[in-house]
Design an enzyme around this catalytic site. Structure first.
Site, PDB file in Angstrom:
ATOM      1  N   TYR A 173       0.804  -1.222   0.000  1.00 18.98           N
ATOM      2  CA  TYR A 173       0.000   0.000   0.000  1.00 18.98           C
ATOM      3  C   TYR A 173       0.842   1.279   0.000  1.00 18.98           C
ATOM      4  CZ  TYR A 173      -3.807  -3.146   1.319  1.00 18.98           C
ATOM      5  OH  TYR A 173      -4.729  -4.156   1.357  1.00 18.98           O
ATOM      6  N   HIS A 203      -4.399   6.236  -1.264  1.00 16.38           N
ATOM      7  CA  HIS A 203      -4.979   6.230   0.079  1.00 16.38           C
ATOM      8  C   HIS A 203      -3.929   6.423   1.170  1.00 16.38           C
ATOM      9  CE1 HIS A 203      -8.971   6.022   1.498  1.00 16.38           C
ATOM     10  NE2 HIS A 203      -9.060   4.751   1.824  1.00 16.38           N
ATOM     11  N   TYR A 208      -5.498  -0.732   9.510  1.00 20.38           N
ATOM     12  CA  TYR A 208      -6.130  -0.603   8.208  1.00 20.38           C
ATOM     13  C   TYR A 208      -7.128   0.546   8.267  1.00 20.38           C
ATOM     14  CZ  TYR A 208      -3.737  -4.763   6.662  1.00 20.38           C
ATOM     15  OH  TYR A 208      -2.753  -5.654   6.339  1.00 20.38           O
ATOM     16  N   ASN A 249     -10.190   1.408   7.401  1.00 17.58           N
ATOM     17  CA  ASN A 249     -11.577   1.425   7.863  1.00 17.58           C
ATOM     18  C   ASN A 249     -11.725   1.335   9.375  1.00 17.58           C
ATOM     19  OD1 ASN A 249     -11.972   1.413   5.138  1.00 17.58           O
ATOM     20  ND2 ASN A 249     -13.222  -0.443   5.078  1.00 17.58           N
ATOM     21  N   ASP A 277      -6.167  11.703   2.418  1.00 15.15           N
ATOM     22  CA  ASP A 277      -6.389  11.915   0.994  1.00 15.15           C
ATOM     23  C   ASP A 277      -7.793  12.449   0.733  1.00 15.15           C
ATOM     24  OD1 ASP A 277      -6.724   9.053   1.943  1.00 15.15           O
ATOM     25  OD2 ASP A 277      -7.901   8.961   0.094  1.00 15.15           O
ATOM     26  N   ASN A 280     -13.559   6.454   4.502  1.00 11.70           N
ATOM     27  CA  ASN A 280     -13.873   5.498   5.563  1.00 11.70           C
ATOM     28  C   ASN A 280     -13.017   5.669   6.808  1.00 11.70           C
ATOM     29  OD1 ASN A 280     -15.885   4.327   4.037  1.00 11.70           O
ATOM     30  ND2 ASN A 280     -14.589   2.704   3.234  1.00 11.70           N
TER      31      ASN A 280
END
Length: 201
Positions: free
Chosen positions: A16, A21, A69, A71, A96, A117
Site C-alpha cells: 500500500y 490512500h 487498516y 476502515n 487523501d 472510511n
C-alpha cells in the site's frame, strides 16, 4: 489553540506504500523527517506507529500512523487520545481528498467524512472537533471505476512527480497549522493560488 497529536491515515503493508490512500502516511513521514522527530516505534497496545518531537515553533507533538487498516483507524486514534488525555480539538488528521486536485491541500475544522472510511471511523468514535489536513488525489478517471479500486491504486510516474514537487507544500501546511493555529493557516493555505505565486509556499 495548541495541537498535541497529528494523525496520518493510510494502510499498513508494503503493497500500500505508493497508493493514493496512503498519502497521509507519506506526508506525516516527510513532516517527521523535516522537523527532526524521534524514530517511529510500533506500539502494540495502540495498534499504531508513534513518534514525537519538541519543536521551538509549536512545542511537543505526538505523531501517529494507525496500523489497523483504514476502515478501523478510529480504534487506534481513540486509544491514543484516551491514554494521553488529548481532546479532539488538540488533534489534526492528514488524509487523501478526492475533491481536491493532485498537488492541492486544504485545512478545515468541520465537515462530514465525505466518503472517506478512515475519517468516518474516527468520527464514529470521538467528537468531530478536530482539524483536517486534506491532501488532494483528484477524482476517479472513470465514473464506473470502483472507489476502492481508485484509492488503492498507485500513482503514475507523472503523478509521483507532482507528489514529490508538492510535498514541501504539504509539510508547510502542517507546520503553519501547528505554529499559527487553524484560522491563520486556513487563511494562508486555502486561498486560491495566483498564477504568479504558484511556486511560493
Amino acid at each position: 489553540m495548541s495541537f498535541r497529536l497529528v494523525v496520518g491515515l493510510g494502510n499498513p503493508g508494503s503493497e500500500y506504500v505508493s497508493t493514493r490512500h496512503n498519502i497521509g502516511f507519506r506526508v506525516l513521514d516527510a513532516f517527521a523527517d523535516n522537523r527532526g522527530a524521534e524514530p517511529w516505534k510500533k506500539e502494540r497496545s495502540f495498534k499504531g506507529e508513534l513518534t514525537s518531537m519538541v519543536d521551538d515553533a509549536f512545542g511537543k507533538v505526538i505523531l501517529l500512523k494507525p496500523q489497523t487498516y483504514m476502515n478501523d483507524s478510529g480504534r487506534c486514534v481513540q486509544k491514543v487520545c484516551s491514554y494521553y488525555k488529548i481532546p479532539p480539538e488538540e488533534m489534526a488528521v492528514v488524509y487523501d481528498e478526492l475533491n481536491l486536485e493532485l498537488g492541492e491541500v486544504k485545512i478545515s475544522l468541520a465537515g462530514s467524512a465525505g466518503g472517506h472510511n478512515g475519517v468516518a471511523d474516527i468520527l464514529s468514535r470521538i467528537a468531530p472537533r478536530f482539524a483536517r489536513v486534506r491532501v488532494g488525489i483528484g477524482q476517479k478517471p472513470l465514473k464506473e471505476m470502483a472507489l476502492a479500486d481508485y484509492v488503492l491504486s498507485k500513482f503514475s510516474s507523472d503523478e509521483e512527480t507532482i507528489v514529490a514537487a508538492s510535498m514541501e507544500r504539504y509539510v508547510d501546511s502542517l507546520v503553519r497549522l501547528l505554529r499559527d493555529g487553524p484560522e491563520m493557516a486556513m487563511n494562508h493555505i486555502n486561498r486560491k493560488k495566483k498564477n504568479d505565486d504558484s511556486n511560493s509556499i
